[in-house]
Design a protein around this motif. Structure first.
Motif, PDB file in Angstrom:
ATOM      1  N   MET B   1      -3.254  -3.208  -8.633  1.00  0.00           N
ATOM      2  CA  MET B   1      -2.536  -4.303  -9.325  1.00  0.00           C
ATOM      3  C   MET B   1      -2.961  -4.337 -10.795  1.00  0.00           C
ATOM      4  O   MET B   1      -4.141  -4.232 -11.094  1.00  0.00           O
ATOM      5  N   PRO B   2      -1.996  -4.470 -11.703  1.00  0.00           N
ATOM      6  CA  PRO B   2      -2.372  -4.563 -13.111  1.00  0.00           C
ATOM      7  C   PRO B   2      -3.117  -5.871 -13.382  1.00  0.00           C
ATOM      8  O   PRO B   2      -2.785  -6.898 -12.805  1.00  0.00           O
ATOM      9  N   ILE B   3      -4.114  -5.762 -14.242  1.00  0.00           N
ATOM     10  CA  ILE B   3      -4.893  -6.948 -14.588  1.00  0.00           C
ATOM     11  C   ILE B   3      -4.614  -7.318 -16.035  1.00  0.00           C
ATOM     12  O   ILE B   3      -4.656  -6.460 -16.919  1.00  0.00           O
ATOM     13  N   HIS B   4      -4.284  -8.572 -16.266  1.00  0.00           N
ATOM     14  CA  HIS B   4      -4.019  -9.056 -17.624  1.00  0.00           C
ATOM     15  C   HIS B   4      -5.078 -10.079 -17.963  1.00  0.00           C
ATOM     16  O   HIS B   4      -5.219 -11.080 -17.279  1.00  0.00           O
ATOM     17  N   ARG B   5      -5.791  -9.810 -19.039  1.00  0.00           N
ATOM     18  CA  ARG B   5      -6.859 -10.727 -19.429  1.00  0.00           C
ATOM     19  C   ARG B   5      -6.399 -11.502 -20.664  1.00  0.00           C
ATOM     20  O   ARG B   5      -6.114 -10.918 -21.718  1.00  0.00           O
ATOM     21  N   ILE B   6      -6.326 -12.810 -20.521  1.00  0.00           N
ATOM     22  CA  ILE B   6      -5.871 -13.646 -21.640  1.00  0.00           C
ATOM     23  C   ILE B   6      -7.047 -14.465 -22.143  1.00  0.00           C
ATOM     24  O   ILE B   6      -7.713 -15.156 -21.357  1.00  0.00           O
ATOM     25  N   GLU B   7      -7.330 -14.349 -23.421  1.00  0.00           N
ATOM     26  CA  GLU B   7      -8.391 -15.149 -24.026  1.00  0.00           C
ATOM     27  C   GLU B   7      -7.769 -16.229 -24.906  1.00  0.00           C
ATOM     28  O   GLU B   7      -6.800 -15.974 -25.615  1.00  0.00           O
ATOM     29  N   VAL B   8      -8.355 -17.414 -24.849  1.00  0.00           N
ATOM     30  CA  VAL B   8      -7.863 -18.541 -25.648  1.00  0.00           C
ATOM     31  C   VAL B   8      -9.047 -19.174 -26.375  1.00  0.00           C
ATOM     32  O   VAL B   8     -10.069 -19.470 -25.751  1.00  0.00           O
ATOM     33  N   ALA B   9      -8.891 -19.356 -27.679  1.00  0.00           N
ATOM     34  CA  ALA B   9      -9.976 -19.963 -28.463  1.00  0.00           C
ATOM     35  C   ALA B   9      -9.388 -20.938 -29.457  1.00  0.00           C
ATOM     36  O   ALA B   9      -8.191 -20.885 -29.773  1.00  0.00           O
ATOM     37  N   GLY B  10     -10.243 -21.831 -29.954  1.00  0.00           N
ATOM     38  CA  GLY B  10      -9.803 -22.716 -31.018  1.00  0.00           C
ATOM     39  C   GLY B  10      -9.506 -21.910 -32.272  1.00  0.00           C
ATOM     40  O   GLY B  10     -10.134 -20.880 -32.518  1.00  0.00           O
ATOM     41  N   LYS B  11      -8.531 -22.385 -33.059  1.00  0.00           N
ATOM     42  CA  LYS B  11      -8.282 -21.725 -34.347  1.00  0.00           C
ATOM     43  C   LYS B  11      -9.537 -21.832 -35.190  1.00  0.00           C
ATOM     44  O   LYS B  11     -10.285 -22.811 -35.073  1.00  0.00           O
ATOM     45  N   ALA B  37     -22.124 -21.348 -31.801  1.00  0.00           N
ATOM     46  CA  ALA B  37     -21.562 -20.984 -30.496  1.00  0.00           C
ATOM     47  C   ALA B  37     -20.099 -21.367 -30.484  1.00  0.00           C
ATOM     48  O   ALA B  37     -19.744 -22.459 -30.913  1.00  0.00           O
ATOM     49  N   ARG B  38     -19.277 -20.455 -30.037  1.00  0.00           N
ATOM     50  CA  ARG B  38     -17.866 -20.810 -29.827  1.00  0.00           C
ATOM     51  C   ARG B  38     -17.505 -20.474 -28.398  1.00  0.00           C
ATOM     52  O   ARG B  38     -18.058 -19.538 -27.805  1.00  0.00           O
ATOM     53  N   ILE B  39     -16.617 -21.254 -27.848  1.00  0.00           N
ATOM     54  CA  ILE B  39     -16.290 -21.090 -26.435  1.00  0.00           C
ATOM     55  C   ILE B  39     -14.862 -20.580 -26.312  1.00  0.00           C
ATOM     56  O   ILE B  39     -13.937 -21.130 -26.903  1.00  0.00           O
ATOM     57  N   VAL B  40     -14.721 -19.493 -25.584  1.00  0.00           N
ATOM     58  CA  VAL B  40     -13.421 -18.869 -25.381  1.00  0.00           C
ATOM     59  C   VAL B  40     -13.087 -18.969 -23.894  1.00  0.00           C
ATOM     60  O   VAL B  40     -13.882 -18.581 -23.040  1.00  0.00           O
ATOM     61  N   GLU B  41     -11.928 -19.547 -23.610  1.00  0.00           N
ATOM     62  CA  GLU B  41     -11.497 -19.638 -22.215  1.00  0.00           C
ATOM     63  C   GLU B  41     -10.810 -18.338 -21.829  1.00  0.00           C
ATOM     64  O   GLU B  41     -10.006 -17.796 -22.602  1.00  0.00           O
ATOM     65  N   VAL B  42     -11.119 -17.843 -20.646  1.00  0.00           N
ATOM     66  CA  VAL B  42     -10.560 -16.566 -20.205  1.00  0.00           C
ATOM     67  C   VAL B  42      -9.812 -16.776 -18.885  1.00  0.00           C
ATOM     68  O   VAL B  42     -10.343 -17.368 -17.947  1.00  0.00           O
ATOM     69  N   TYR B  43      -8.562 -16.313 -18.859  1.00  0.00           N
ATOM     70  CA  TYR B  43      -7.759 -16.361 -17.633  1.00  0.00           C
ATOM     71  C   TYR B  43      -7.394 -14.933 -17.284  1.00  0.00           C
ATOM     72  O   TYR B  43      -6.832 -14.204 -18.105  1.00  0.00           O
ATOM     73  N   THR B  44      -7.741 -14.531 -16.099  1.00  0.00           N
ATOM     74  CA  THR B  44      -7.417 -13.170 -15.679  1.00  0.00           C
ATOM     75  C   THR B  44      -6.319 -13.240 -14.630  1.00  0.00           C
ATOM     76  O   THR B  44      -6.485 -13.877 -13.587  1.00  0.00           O
ATOM     77  N   LEU B  45      -5.186 -12.611 -14.960  1.00  0.00           N
ATOM     78  CA  LEU B  45      -4.050 -12.610 -14.039  1.00  0.00           C
ATOM     79  C   LEU B  45      -4.062 -11.288 -13.296  1.00  0.00           C
ATOM     80  O   LEU B  45      -3.974 -10.220 -13.901  1.00  0.00           O
ATOM     81  N   PRO B  65      -0.423 -24.617 -29.273  1.00  0.00           N
ATOM     82  CA  PRO B  65      -0.058 -23.998 -30.561  1.00  0.00           C
ATOM     83  C   PRO B  65      -0.637 -24.748 -31.761  1.00  0.00           C
ATOM     84  O   PRO B  65      -0.708 -24.186 -32.853  1.00  0.00           O
ATOM     85  N   ILE B  66      -1.024 -25.980 -31.573  1.00  0.00           N
ATOM     86  CA  ILE B  66      -1.505 -26.757 -32.709  1.00  0.00           C
ATOM     87  C   ILE B  66      -2.933 -26.349 -33.086  1.00  0.00           C
ATOM     88  O   ILE B  66      -3.287 -26.297 -34.257  1.00  0.00           O
ATOM     89  N   ILE B  67      -3.739 -26.067 -32.085  1.00  0.00           N
ATOM     90  CA  ILE B  67      -5.164 -25.876 -32.370  1.00  0.00           C
ATOM     91  C   ILE B  67      -5.745 -24.580 -31.842  1.00  0.00           C
ATOM     92  O   ILE B  67      -6.896 -24.277 -32.091  1.00  0.00           O
ATOM     93  N   GLN B  68      -4.953 -23.824 -31.082  1.00  0.00           N
ATOM     94  CA  GLN B  68      -5.550 -22.655 -30.437  1.00  0.00           C
ATOM     95  C   GLN B  68      -4.867 -21.361 -30.825  1.00  0.00           C
ATOM     96  O   GLN B  68      -3.725 -21.333 -31.256  1.00  0.00           O
ATOM     97  N   THR B  69      -5.607 -20.302 -30.636  1.00  0.00           N
ATOM     98  CA  THR B  69      -5.069 -18.970 -30.797  1.00  0.00           C
ATOM     99  C   THR B  69      -5.420 -18.210 -29.527  1.00  0.00           C
ATOM    100  O   THR B  69      -6.341 -18.586 -28.809  1.00  0.00           O
ATOM    101  N   SER B  70      -4.665 -17.161 -29.218  1.00  0.00           N
ATOM    102  CA  SER B  70      -4.926 -16.467 -27.956  1.00  0.00           C
ATOM    103  C   SER B  70      -4.515 -15.010 -28.073  1.00  0.00           C
ATOM    104  O   SER B  70      -3.823 -14.617 -29.014  1.00  0.00           O
ATOM    105  N   ALA B  71      -4.964 -14.222 -27.125  1.00  0.00           N
ATOM    106  CA  ALA B  71      -4.667 -12.793 -27.156  1.00  0.00           C
ATOM    107  C   ALA B  71      -4.692 -12.245 -25.738  1.00  0.00           C
ATOM    108  O   ALA B  71      -5.386 -12.773 -24.871  1.00  0.00           O
ATOM    109  N   THR B  72      -3.921 -11.187 -25.534  1.00  0.00           N
ATOM    110  CA  THR B  72      -3.896 -10.526 -24.233  1.00  0.00           C
ATOM    111  C   THR B  72      -4.602  -9.179 -24.344  1.00  0.00           C
ATOM    112  O   THR B  72      -4.321  -8.397 -25.262  1.00  0.00           O
ATOM    113  N   ASN B  73      -5.509  -8.940 -23.409  1.00  0.00           N
ATOM    114  CA  ASN B  73      -6.250  -7.677 -23.339  1.00  0.00           C
ATOM    115  C   ASN B  73      -6.921  -7.301 -24.656  1.00  0.00           C
ATOM    116  O   ASN B  73      -6.985  -6.128 -25.037  1.00  0.00           O
TER     117      ASN B  73
END
Lengths: 262, 988
Positions: B1-11, B37-45, B65-73
């Motif tokens: 199964m393909p794994i998609h890792r999405i990271e989300v952090a504050g701008k 220290a910065r905290i990045v939330e990670v969701y793995t699909l 969209p107001i305060i966060q930025t995110s990226a896939t893989n």
């Protein structure tokens, strides 16, 4: 005319009972309706004058407060809700309900269009807190829910209540349009200017609540349904207060407005 | 199964509040400074998704969209030295992952396939730390290896990973389901004991012998042969017996026959502590309290609230799980006791929680024995667990305490209590009467079953040891439970079920086994149970303590309506079998009978324990030394105000929602600045009615080593006088007893078991005596009897502890009194007698002494005082009233003043106590500090004249506390300084 209020429940909403009670106390017919029951019968909105999204922890505040519930409402209720608000009907979102509304873009609708322009995020203290705050409705605000309200004291109970606008332009429009409905102030009524605990979360410009340009759609972090009786106020053993809690005025205004205008 | 890792952090321009809080905690708890220290939330699909779908999910669901930025893989970590990623171990409840899955499905408008999933983890991005330091932060602060996995990577290592996942996906790999095993019992005594230990049955030799004999009986053999079962027990039968007979479920110590010898050498036999003292006192006062509805027989005690409503109350402990995983253990504690109330009668709505915690000092500097956590970490974790469990469930926390004693290092105590309300009649039936009928369906609702919590009931019946299982830890899921609770109250109001109970300790084995007693049997098909993942043996399915489940008896005519409502509320409900009148509990798996136990043997077969209790003579202690003879006692008072057992816990309490449901009348913190410590929580639970419920707690483990009888009497008195202080009258108070004891059974590892059991006998005697004098029925309770830590040569046993929870009915909440001084010029009164009772006091503890005389309760004179005070409060004569407890009179005066934000001038000579230290710091019981407006002084004094009641001074607008003692020693202090001393120690 009977004013019909639909109070949403389900998925972790937990202030639905007292929100319903508040509307009933000011003379409305209010039903608690599970979101799934509403989705199964959208025609219920047709006979509804006021929609309330109460406080709580919908989906546990997971990912971000209100986010999952907002997405579900947007995907499954979107067009019906858009019709409801363009018909000029009233909506209130309290605490988690406010978070849901800004995240689905139902507020601030600066140009009458739903899109996310603001957010509510983690308090500066990084903590959930329960305390009472003093609020002021800025003069010139358009909120029909606050018609005769100048100052009011209410409890806040949240971990993610820090109001942030996308940018200064959005913020300015909110002020200019009279959409800033409630701001945190010090006990003497002067602006909190971000100072804790008067502004309990670090909200931009001490903003505790906003409304849409029609003033009919209203969201706020504090809990007006949490102050229905004198004894709810923390100082009731010390000071003279009216028998009826100050929070009820907000519901009264909306019900009176609906009765007159809808 | 393909794994998609999405990271989300504050701008980058957003303040990271959580990151800043983390830096502060690392500094406070570990003494390590982290630059940033910065905290990045990670969701793995882990799902078959198109790139376009992944992008939509990333933007619409995961990113603000107001305060966060995110990226896939691709990792968002920038400008750092190390990252730590923390995620769950396979099979551990992932609440965020579950909500995320629902969000993903909403966006896709389709359900993910079986085996697909969403997993949450957290990436901590740290600047200014070495890898070694980061490892330490991960192990000691961020991750709990019992439930979580973590990995530390340097910047260079992250670059090499190039966006790939850091952690293995926490997927439970499928195992072959173990066949049902047959367990030979033809063993000698040593073999039986070894079998009990190896299978973690926690049964003793006498119990193992009774089981062996049962299987050897000819009628058992004949019956089993006819059913096609082997002579030997199947594994599931043995597990059911062990669970049903566990100390946790059967309370064997409280039901034992005890040969007791008191300190004077006099011997007597106690035929069940429970029957003699606990049920005994309730029976004795029942005739004087006409409001009892259901006591001891249900998940919670039930009393009448008003003509139309009944009220349920229960408190539980969750000590062992909280020792291993403070957050998850405490959260399951609070949501677990909520289910007790939800499962009382035909189902009660939870309307408040109480919480009482016992820890070692968070400032403990010694070494931490293996498998224990630092008390500071335990405190933080337990508090967060109760906070999240209560807040997310929408139940206000209205009363509690945090108590410190060095021996709670061995095991923290986590008491969680809940009150609930129900209409007295629901769907035409009395709300407190329930019974499954033969033919009713066995229905399980709520969460799914995993390996979590297997052997929890037997585990809590043992000391914490090296082999204590990680599977004994569960994480609560308040939202699944909230959905279930809403659904069940709807189903209740429609009359859709005949019986309901919590599926808690012991899992289905306990809940089905208990509910089957009334109809006389049950037949269950374990292959029908919904599982979190494959690979559970049938006995594991039956014994699992996976959370958020209730077990019901649904009559056939309502089954369709019940299941339909469940579906519309998105609550899983599964029919597992039927209740029968066969006389046996029958378990099936894939169509085959795999166990059958005679109901009578299962529930009545456990042999009664025969125990010995002998009170050791008290250790000779030196005469009380009262150090110092300085004339100024101001510093002494400031020190006592800052003692951990005295100081303000506001910081922790503010994080609990204490007003949701809108019923609040008296909150935890009161007075001009809302920072004075309230005595009892008061709510008005029925809309439109001024009738209320007041709740308070009493707990005094610090007196236990001196005198377990007095410790218990003090705990009861403390809870009661907290209620009296707000205006509750005797005769309207119900009690709950929660005993937490070190193991009181004599054995090679517990050589002082006889003494500890004798302390328990004394405690039960005190409970009986004081409750009898105060007309308090005990409506429910619980005991936890194995609160010891034993690894290697280290043994730590908690001090014997009783938590007494008292609830009283308030006729009119408008008459209750808060604890803060209201206005200058009011008379200050000390009610009750002050004696030389410095033993166990905070004053001596600060000087490293225990002292001699623990405070004694004199219930008859206290009763008179309480009744007169209730009259004075009801007549509106009392402006403020505050319980006098930990720290003594000086503390009660200071708290009254600082809460009112005003001063007080007091002369203690009327107390007739010559030594100022004793007057200020003795912890004599049954006392109050009250203030009375001048116009009410005569009437107040007239009512109180037959009790000890001294007017000692006056409140003043000048914010100074001035106290002069009989020996002319003084306190003179600015109220702000008092406040500062009292608030500072736990102002985290």
């Amino acid at each position: 005319m009977t004013v019909n209020v639909l109070v949403l429940t389900g998925f972790g909403i937990n202030c639905d009972n007292e929100t319903q009670r508040a509307f009933v106390r000011v003379g409305a017919e209010a039903d608690r309706v599970h979101l799934n029951d509403l989705l199964a019968d959208l025609s219920r909105l047709e006979s509804t004058h006021i929609l309330a999204i109460p406080g709580g922890f919908s989906f546990g505040d997971h990912i971000a407060s209100g986010k999952v519930f907002a997405n579900r409402m947007r995907h499954k209720l979107g067009p019906a809700l858009e019709r409801f608000v363009t018909d000029g009907k009233l909506v209130i979102g309290i605490c988690n309900g406010f978070q849901v509304m800004v995240k689905m873009g139902l507020l601030p609708r600066i140009d009458g269009v739903s899109a996310q322009e603001t957010t509510l995020t983690c308090n500066d203290s990084s903590r959930f807190e329960n305390r009472w705050v003093r609020l002021q409705a800025p003069s010139g605000n358009r909120c029909v829910w606050l018609r005769d309200v100048n100052e009011i004291e209410l409890p806040i109970r949240h971990g993610e209540g820090k109001f942030i606008a996308r940018d200064d332009a959005v913020l300015q429009k909110l002020h200019d349009n009279g959409q800033v409905a409630l701001q945190y102030v010090r006990p003497d009524g002067s602006p909190a200017k971000g100072a804790f605990p008067f502004n309990p979360n670090g909200a931009t410009d001490d903003i505790a609540g906003i409304c849409d340009p029609t003033g009919r759609i209203f969201g706020l972090m504090p809990h007006p349904e949490g102050y229905q009786d004198r004894e709810n106020h923390p100082l009731w053993p010390r000071i003279t207060l009216p028998e009826e809690g100050g929070g009820l005025r907000i519901f009264q205004n909306a019900v009176a407005f609906a009765r007159d205008e809808l | 199964m393909p794994i998609h890792r999405i990271e989300v952090a504050g701008k980058p321009d957003q303040r990271d509040a959580a990151g800043a809080a983390l830096c502060a905690r690392v500094q406070e708890d570990l003494g390590i400074s982290v630059e940033n220290a910065r905290i990045v939330e990670v969701y793995t699909l882990d799902a078959a998704l198109t790139d376009e779908e992944v992008e939509r999910i990333r933007e619409e669901l995961f990113t603000d969209p107001i305060i966060q930025t995110s990226a896939t893989n691709r990792s968002l970590a920038q400008n750092y030295d190390c990252v730590i990623e923390v995620g769950f171990l396979p099979g551990v409840t992932d609440n965020v992952g579950r909500s995320a899955l629902e969000g993903v499905q909403d966006i896709l408008d389709r359900a993910l396939a079986a085996g697909e999933g969403v997993y949450k983890s957290t990436l901590y991005v740290l600047e200014g730390v070495t890898k070694e330091t980061a490892e330490r932060i991960a192990a000691e602060l961020l991750a709990n290896e019992l439930i979580e996995q973590y990995v530390v990577k340097t910047a260079a290592e992250m670059t090499a990973l190039n966006g790939k996942p850091l952690l293995a996906l926490p997927v439970v790999t499928q195992e072959q389901v173990a066949a049902v095993a047959h367990v030979p019992l033809d063993l000698d005594d040593a073999g039986l004991v070894a079998l009990s230990r190896e299978r973690m049955l926690a049964l003793d030799l006498a119990e193992m012998r009774v089981i062996k004999q049962y299987y050897e009986r000819s009628e058992t053999r004949a019956r089993r042969k006819a059913l096609g079962l082997p002579d030997r027990p199947t594994d599931i039968e043995l597990e059911i017996l062990a669970q049903t007979w566990s100390e946790h479920c059967k309370h064997k110590i409280f039901n034992a026959v005890i040969a007791y010898t008191d300190e004077n050498g006099e011997a007597r036999t106690i035929d069940s502590l429970f029957d003699t003292y606990i049920k005994g006192v309730t029976d004795a006062v029942a005739a004087r309290v006409p409001w009892l509805v259901s006591v001891f027989g249900d998940n919670a005690g039930i009393i009448q609230f008003d003509d139309a409503h009944v009220f349920a109350l229960k408190a539980e402990t969750h000590n062992s799980p909280s020792a291993l995983d403070p957050y998850g253990g405490a959260m399951t504690g609070i949501v677990g006791v909520n289910r007790d109330v939800l499962g009382a009668g035909l189902g009660f709505q939870c309307i408040f929680n109480t919480d009482v915690f016992c820890f070692a000092s968070p400032y403990y500097k010694g070494t931490i024995p293996p498998r224990l956590l630092h008390p500071r970490r335990v405190l933080r974790g337990v508090h967060s667990g109760v906070r999240d469990g209560g807040n997310q469930s929408g139940i206000p926390d209205i009363n509690g305490a945090i108590v410190f004693h060095e021996r709670f290092l061995g095991k923290p105590l986590v008491f969680c209590g809940t009150g609930g309300i129900s209409p007295a009649v629901v769907a035409g039936r009395p709300a407190h009467v329930k019974a499954a009928q033969p033919g009713d369906h066995i229905v399980m609702t709520g969460g799914r079953i995993g390996k979590d919590g297997i052997h929890g009931a037997t585990f809590s019946s043992e000391a914490l040891h090296e082999g204590s299982p990680a599977t004994a830890v569960q994480i609560g899921d308040p939202i699944t439970q909230k959905k279930m609770a809403d659904f069940l109250l709807e189903a209740r109001d429609q009359g859709l079920f005949n019986c309901i109970t919590d599926c808690g300790a012991g899992g289905l084995s306990s809940s089905v086994g208990e509910m089957a007693r009334e109809p006389g049997g049950a037949s269950i098909h374990l292959d029908k149970a919904p599982l979190k993942y494959a690979g559970l043996a049938p006995w594991e399915i039956f014994l699992s303590e996976a959370q958020e489940r209730m077990t019901l008896a649904v009559p056939p005519e309502h089954l369709d309506a019940f299941l339909d409502l469940a579906r519309r509320r998105e609550v899983e409900a599964t029919v597992l079998g039927v209740y029968t009148d066969s006389g046996s509990l029958d378990c099936h798996y894939n169509g085959e009978l795999i166990g059958s136990l005679d109901m009578a043997f299962l529930h009545e077969g456990v042999p009664r324990m025969q125990l010995e209790a002998k009170l050791d003579a008290p250790e000779p202690r030196g005469e009380l030394l009262l150090p110092g003879d300085e004339a100024d006692l101001t510093n002494d008072l400031l020190q006592v105000l800052g003692a951990l057992n005295v100081c303000s816990k506001e910081n922790f309490v503010r994080m609990y929602d204490h007003e949701v449901l809108g019923q609040s009348v008296l909150k935890q913190f009161q007075g001009a600045r809302q920072d004075g410590p309230g005595d009892a929580g008061v709510i008005a639970p029925v809309p439109g009615s001024k009738r209320g419920i007041a709740v308070a707690c009493g707990i005094c483990p610090k007196y236990a080593d001196l005198d377990a009888y007095r410790m218990t009497a003090c705990a009861v008195d403390e809870a009661v006088r907290n209620l009296v202080a707000v205006g509750v009258n005797l005769g309207a108070i119900a009690g709950l007893d929660n005993f937490c004891w070190p193991d009181p059974v004599q054995s090679p590892t517990t050589p002082d078991g006889r003494h500890k059991l004798a302390q328990l006998v004394q405690a039960c005697g005190a409970l009986y005596d004081v409750c009898l004098a105060y007309d308090i029925p005990l409506i429910s309770g619980k005991d936890s009897m194995k609160n010891d830590y034993r690894i290697g040569d280290t043994k730590i046993s908690i001090p014997p502890t009783l938590l007494f929870t008292a609830a009283g009915i308030v006729e009119n909440v408008e008459q209750v009194v808060s604890m803060d001084a209201k206005a200058p010029g009011h008379g200050v009164y000390v009610l009750g007698e002050t004696r030389n009772e410095m033993g166990g006091s905070e004053y001596l503890a600060l000087r490293g002494q225990l002292g001699v005389n623990a405070p004694e309760v004199f219930p008859l004179s206290a009763r008179g005082l309480y009744e007169r005070l209730a009259v004075a409060i009801a007549r509106g004569l009392v402006a403020s009233c505050h319980d006098c407890s930990d720290g003594g009179l000086g503390v009660a005066l200071a708290e009254t003043a600082l809460a009112g934000d005003m001063g007080m001038t007091v002369t203690l000579s009327p107390l007739n106590v010559s030594n100022g230290v004793i007057a200020l710091f003795s912890e004599s019981q049954s006392r109050f500090v009250a203030t009375v407006a001048p116009e009410h002084a005569d009437a107040f004094e007239a009512i109180m004249q037959d009790s000890v009641c001294h007017r000692v001074g006056e409140t003043s607008s000048e914010p100074m506390l001035r106290i002069v003692c009989a020996d002319d020693r003084r306190v003179e202090c600015d109220v702000d300084a008092l406040r500062q001393a009292w608030k500072q120690p736990l102002d985290w």
